[in-house]
Design an enzyme around this catalytic site. Structure first.
Site, PDB file in Angstrom:
ATOM      1  N   GLU A 193      -0.474  -1.976  -3.734  1.00 19.82           N
ATOM      2  CA  GLU A 193      -0.441  -1.613  -5.159  1.00 19.82           C
ATOM      3  C   GLU A 193       0.336  -2.649  -5.968  1.00 19.82           C
ATOM      4  O   GLU A 193       1.497  -2.965  -5.647  1.00 19.82           O
ATOM      5  CB  GLU A 193       0.195  -0.214  -5.323  1.00 19.82           C
TER       6      GLU A 193
ATOM      7  N   GLU B  48       4.431   6.073   1.561  1.00 24.95           N
ATOM      8  CA  GLU B  48       4.866   4.822   0.954  1.00 24.95           C
ATOM      9  C   GLU B  48       5.976   4.191   1.779  1.00 24.95           C
ATOM     10  O   GLU B  48       6.837   4.886   2.320  1.00 24.95           O
ATOM     11  CB  GLU B  48       5.394   5.093  -0.469  1.00 24.95           C
TER      12      GLU B  48
ATOM     13  N   LYS C 291      -0.999   9.805   3.704  1.00 24.58           N
ATOM     14  CA  LYS C 291      -0.564   8.485   3.231  1.00 24.58           C
ATOM     15  C   LYS C 291       0.922   8.565   2.947  1.00 24.58           C
ATOM     16  O   LYS C 291       1.387   9.586   2.428  1.00 24.58           O
ATOM     17  CB  LYS C 291      -1.329   8.084   1.965  1.00 24.58           C
TER      18      LYS C 291
HETATM   19  O1  KIV Z   1      -0.753   8.784  -5.880  1.00 20.57           O
HETATM   20  C1  KIV Z   1      -1.744   8.036  -6.011  1.00 20.57           C
HETATM   21  O2  KIV Z   1      -2.704   8.339  -6.721  1.00 20.57           O
HETATM   22  C2  KIV Z   1      -1.743   6.781  -5.273  1.00 20.57           C
HETATM   23  C3  KIV Z   1      -2.807   5.774  -5.588  1.00 20.57           C
HETATM   24  C4  KIV Z   1      -2.587   5.194  -6.917  1.00 20.57           C
HETATM   25  C5  KIV Z   1      -2.921   4.744  -4.552  1.00 20.57           C
HETATM   26  O3  KIV Z   1      -0.903   6.574  -4.446  1.00 20.57           O
END
Ligand code: KIV
Length: 284
Positions: free
Chosen positions: A182, A115, A113
C-alpha cells in the site's frame, strides 16, 4: 467450489492479473462477487467508510465478524479475506491465533489479512501452521498511521525500501499466500513483485503488482471530496444518490409519489361503507 488461495497463487504463475475489492455487507458482496472479482476483502477500512471514523483504529473483532458474515451470505465465487483489526494480533501469538480462529470459525472467511512485517512473523507462522491462510500487508499500513505521522508514501528512501523488501521475503517464508503493498513507490513494488513467488496486490503501488485492490466506496465515488492520486473512480454514486433522493423528496412534496399504480386497493363496496360511516358522519 469458488476461488481458493491456491488459485490466487497460480494466477501469478500464469501471469493472470488478480482483482480484489472491498465489500462490507450482503449486497456489496453479491454485486462485487457477481461481477467476477477474484478476491473480496472485508477490510477494516469499514471503520472509515461504514462507521465514519477518521481512521481504522476503533474497529473491533466483533465488527469484522459481523460484516464478514453479511458479505459471505451475498458472495458466490470470490475468495473471502477478512482483516485482523488493530490490537487483535499485535500483542502476542496467542492473541493472534484466537482472533484469527474466531474469524475463520464464525464468519465464513477463507483467509485473514494482517498488517506488518518482521514484527508479525511469529503470528503469521503460527496461523499458517494451523491451516489459516494469511495475506500480508506492507507499506502504508493504516493501523500504524499515528507512528507514520499521517497517510504518507512509505519506502521512498533506500533504507526503508530495503526493510520492506526484507519484510516481504519474511512474510513469504512464514507462509503468507500473498502480500498487499500500500502506497509505496512503483519502482519498489516492481522489485518486490519480481522477487516474490507469491502474488503482490497493490493499492497506490503502481501497475507492476500481480493484482490491484481498491476500497469499494472510493471506486464508486461515494465521497466527491476524496480524490487521492491512486483512486480511479468508475462511478460518481454521490451524484446518483443525491439526485435520486432529491427527486424522491420533490415527488412527495409535489403529491406525485405514490400514485394509484403504486397503491393497494380493497373492494369498492367496503371502501364506500367505511367512507360513509367514518367520513360522512358530520363529526369532522
Ligand atoms: O482495509 C482495507 O480496505 C485494506 C485495503 C485498502 C487493502 O486494507
Amino acid at each position: 467450489m469458488g476461488r481458493t488461495v491456491n488459485d490466487i497463487v497460480r494466477m501469478k504463475k500464469e501471469g493472470t492479473r488478480i482483482s480484489m475489492l472491498t465489500a462490507y455487507d450482503y449486497y456489496s458482496g453479491k454485486l462485487v462477487s457477481g461481477a467476477g472479482i477474484d478476491i473480496i476483502l472485508v477490510g477494516d477500512s469499514l471503520g472509515m467508510v461504514m462507521q465514519g471514523h477518521k481512521n481504522t483504529l476503533p474497529v473491533t473483532l466483533e465488527d469484522m465478524i459481523y460484516h464478514t458474515k453479511m458479505v459471505d451470505r451475498g458472495r458466490s465465487d470470490a475468495l473471502l479475506v477478512t482483516d485482523l483489526p488493530f490490537m487483535s494480533f499485535q500483542e502476542s501469538v496467542s492473541r493472534a491465533m484466537s482472533s484469527a480462529g474466531r474469524i475463520m470459525k464464525e464468519s465464513g472467511a477463507q483467509a485473514v489479512k494482517l498488517e506488518g512485517g518482521s514484527r508479525v512473523i511469529p503470528q503469521v507462522k503460527a496461523m499458517t501452521d494451523a491451516g489459516i491462510p494469511v495475506m500480508g500487508h506492507l507499506g502504508l499500513t493504516p493501523q500504524s498511521v499515528n507512528q507514520f505521522g499521517g497517510f504518507k508514501v512509505q519506502g521512498k528512501q533506500e533504507e526503508s525500501a530495503r526493510t520492506l523488501i526484507e519484510d516481504a521475503l519474511e512474510l513469504q517464508k512464514a507462509g503468507a499466500f500473498s502480500v498487499v503493498l500500500e502506497t509505496v513507490p512503483r519502482e519498489l513494488a516492481e522489485v518486490i513483485t519480481r522477487k516474490l513467488d507469491i502474488p503482490t496486490i497493490g493499492i497506490g503501488a503502481g501497475p507492476d503488482c500481480d493484482g490491484q485492490v481498491l476500497v469499494l466506496h472510493d471506486l464508486l465515488g461515494y465521497d466527491e471530496e476524496f480524490n487521492p492520486t491512486f483512486v480511479r473512480k468508475y462511478a460518481e454514486l454521490n451524484r446518483v444518490i443525491k439526485k435520486a433522493v432529491t427527486e424522491y423528496i420533490n415527488d412527495i412534496k409535489g403529491d406525485s409519489f405514490p400514485d394509484d399504480n403504486e397503491s393497494f386497493h380493497m373492494e369498492q363496496d367496503t371502501a364506500r361503507k367505511l367512507r360513509e360511516e367514518y367520513l360522512n358522519s358530520g363529526d369532522n
